[in-house]
Design an enzyme around this catalytic site. Sequence first.
Site, short mmCIF file in Angstrom:
data_model
loop_
_atom_site.label_atom_id
_atom_site.label_comp_id
_atom_site.label_asym_id
_atom_site.label_seq_id
_atom_site.Cartn_x
_atom_site.Cartn_y
_atom_site.Cartn_z
N ASP A 152 26.11 51.13 -2.88
CA ASP A 152 25.29 49.94 -3.12
C ASP A 152 25.56 49.41 -4.52
O ASP A 152 25.24 50.06 -5.51
CB ASP A 152 23.81 50.30 -2.97
N TYR A 185 25.52 43.78 -11.54
CA TYR A 185 25.74 45.08 -12.17
C TYR A 185 27.05 45.08 -12.99
O TYR A 185 27.26 45.97 -13.81
CB TYR A 185 25.79 46.23 -11.15
N LYS A 239 25.45 42.08 -3.68
CA LYS A 239 24.29 41.16 -3.65
C LYS A 239 24.61 39.85 -4.37
O LYS A 239 25.32 39.85 -5.38
CB LYS A 239 23.07 41.83 -4.32
N HIS A 271 19.62 38.87 -3.76
CA HIS A 271 19.12 39.94 -4.65
C HIS A 271 17.61 39.83 -4.92
O HIS A 271 16.90 40.82 -4.93
CB HIS A 271 19.90 39.89 -5.96
P1 NAD Z 1 16.62 55.98 -8.98
O1 NAD Z 1 15.22 56.14 -8.56
O2 NAD Z 1 17.74 56.36 -8.07
O3 NAD Z 1 16.69 56.76 -10.34
C1 NAD Z 1 17.82 57.00 -11.04
C2 NAD Z 1 17.40 57.96 -12.15
O4 NAD Z 1 17.04 59.22 -11.56
C3 NAD Z 1 18.54 58.20 -13.08
O5 NAD Z 1 18.01 58.10 -14.39
C4 NAD Z 1 18.98 59.60 -12.80
O6 NAD Z 1 19.35 60.26 -13.97
C5 NAD Z 1 17.78 60.26 -12.18
N1 NAD Z 1 18.20 61.24 -11.14
C6 NAD Z 1 19.07 61.02 -10.15
N2 NAD Z 1 19.22 62.13 -9.40
C7 NAD Z 1 18.42 63.07 -9.95
C8 NAD Z 1 18.13 64.42 -9.62
N3 NAD Z 1 18.70 65.02 -8.59
N4 NAD Z 1 17.24 65.08 -10.40
C9 NAD Z 1 16.63 64.48 -11.44
N5 NAD Z 1 16.86 63.20 -11.81
C10 NAD Z 1 17.75 62.50 -11.07
O7 NAD Z 1 16.79 54.47 -9.50
P2 NAD Z 1 17.86 53.34 -9.38
O8 NAD Z 1 19.21 53.77 -9.78
O9 NAD Z 1 17.28 52.18 -10.09
O10 NAD Z 1 17.86 53.01 -7.82
C11 NAD Z 1 18.88 53.42 -6.90
C12 NAD Z 1 19.76 52.27 -6.54
O11 NAD Z 1 18.99 51.19 -6.00
C13 NAD Z 1 20.48 51.60 -7.72
O12 NAD Z 1 21.54 52.34 -8.24
C14 NAD Z 1 20.87 50.28 -7.11
O13 NAD Z 1 22.00 50.45 -6.26
C15 NAD Z 1 19.62 49.95 -6.29
N6 NAD Z 1 18.67 49.05 -7.02
C16 NAD Z 1 18.42 47.83 -6.51
C17 NAD Z 1 17.56 46.95 -7.14
C18 NAD Z 1 17.28 45.62 -6.54
O14 NAD Z 1 16.63 44.78 -7.20
N7 NAD Z 1 17.72 45.35 -5.33
C19 NAD Z 1 16.94 47.31 -8.35
C20 NAD Z 1 17.21 48.59 -8.87
C21 NAD Z 1 18.06 49.45 -8.19
#
Ligand code: NAD
Length: 275
Positions: free
Chosen positions: A45, A50, A75, A108
């Site tokens: 994704d 990004y 997106k 988005h």
């Molecule tokens: P997430 O909830 O996946 O959190 C990522 C954080 O969690 C990172 O800081 C990472 O270090 C930590 N983490 C990951 N695996 C872990 C583990 N096993 N143990 C402990 N900590 C851990 O948040 P995200 O990256 O914002 O969301 C996932 C994806 O969603 C994004 O990468 C993106 O592709 C998408 N996204 C979309 C939007 C949107 O507006 N559509 C907004 C934000 C994110």
Amino acid sequence: MTVPTLDLNSGHSIPQLGFGVFKVDPAETERIVTDALEAGYRHIDTAAIYGNEEGVGRAIAASGIARDELFITTKLWNDDQGTDSAFAAMDRSLEKLGLDYVDLYLIHWPTPKKDRYIESWHALEQIAADGKSRSIGVSNFLVPHLERVIAEGGTVPAVNQIELHPAYQQRDVTEFSRENGIHIEAWGPLGQGKYPLFDEEPVTAAARVHDVSPAQAVLKWHLQIGNIVFPKSNSPERIRENLDLFGFELTPEEVEAISGLERGGRVSAHPDEVN
Ligand code: NAD
């Protein structure tokens, strides 16, 4: 290890677990996505905003994995909403990704103050008709935005990608989406680390019982309630850990206890305020 797939209303299917690259440094994206593909992820994704689509594309090309085994989402950024601007944005993303088509193209944010999401949705319908995206969907849409798309759009979105984690479950949006055959993709599935989710008793208790990490317990909760997730991590260990979710099952009581963590705790901006 087989990641389950879900059927989309477009007739295509989507791996329920993938890898997200929000805030992955463009200079590191190729290496990190390569780690994810080597670990076994087949669903990535990304988004134009990004700034790392080229790195995703290089990792895909270098992997040698057949295109039809991959599921790639990108997106349409807010500034590109419209008709010709959306067509051009799709072409730019395909060029950067080095692909002929993506599997899923999303609006988005609704950016209701611009009032161009219906026009943009029609552009996405044309993009799908042209074969440039297999499925189309939306992101950060609330119920009134979804109602308008369904009433005026023609095609029902395949997914709605929204902020969703145990502390913020958006039940009104998820119920409306599911009633209309729209799958929920949960972004920020781990609360982006902005909420002390891994210290909550229902999470730590489930993790202890199943001998998994708190993150794995939360991700399994998402999968068992039907959400599509793509947790992000830069570390190879966590990338593998977040895929290792298929050797245990939460009990209905454990799922319910984690669902009880709803706190109304949004970590991002309100969709009506994002322009
Ligand atoms: P997430 O909830 O996946 O959190 C990522 C954080 O969690 C990172 O800081 C990472 O270090 C930590 N983490 C990951 N695996 C872990 C583990 N096993 N143990 C402990 N900590 C851990 O948040 P995200 O990256 O914002 O969301 C996932 C994806 O969603 C994004 O990468 C993106 O592709 C998408 N996204 C979309 C939007 C949107 O507006 N559509 C907004 C934000 C994110």
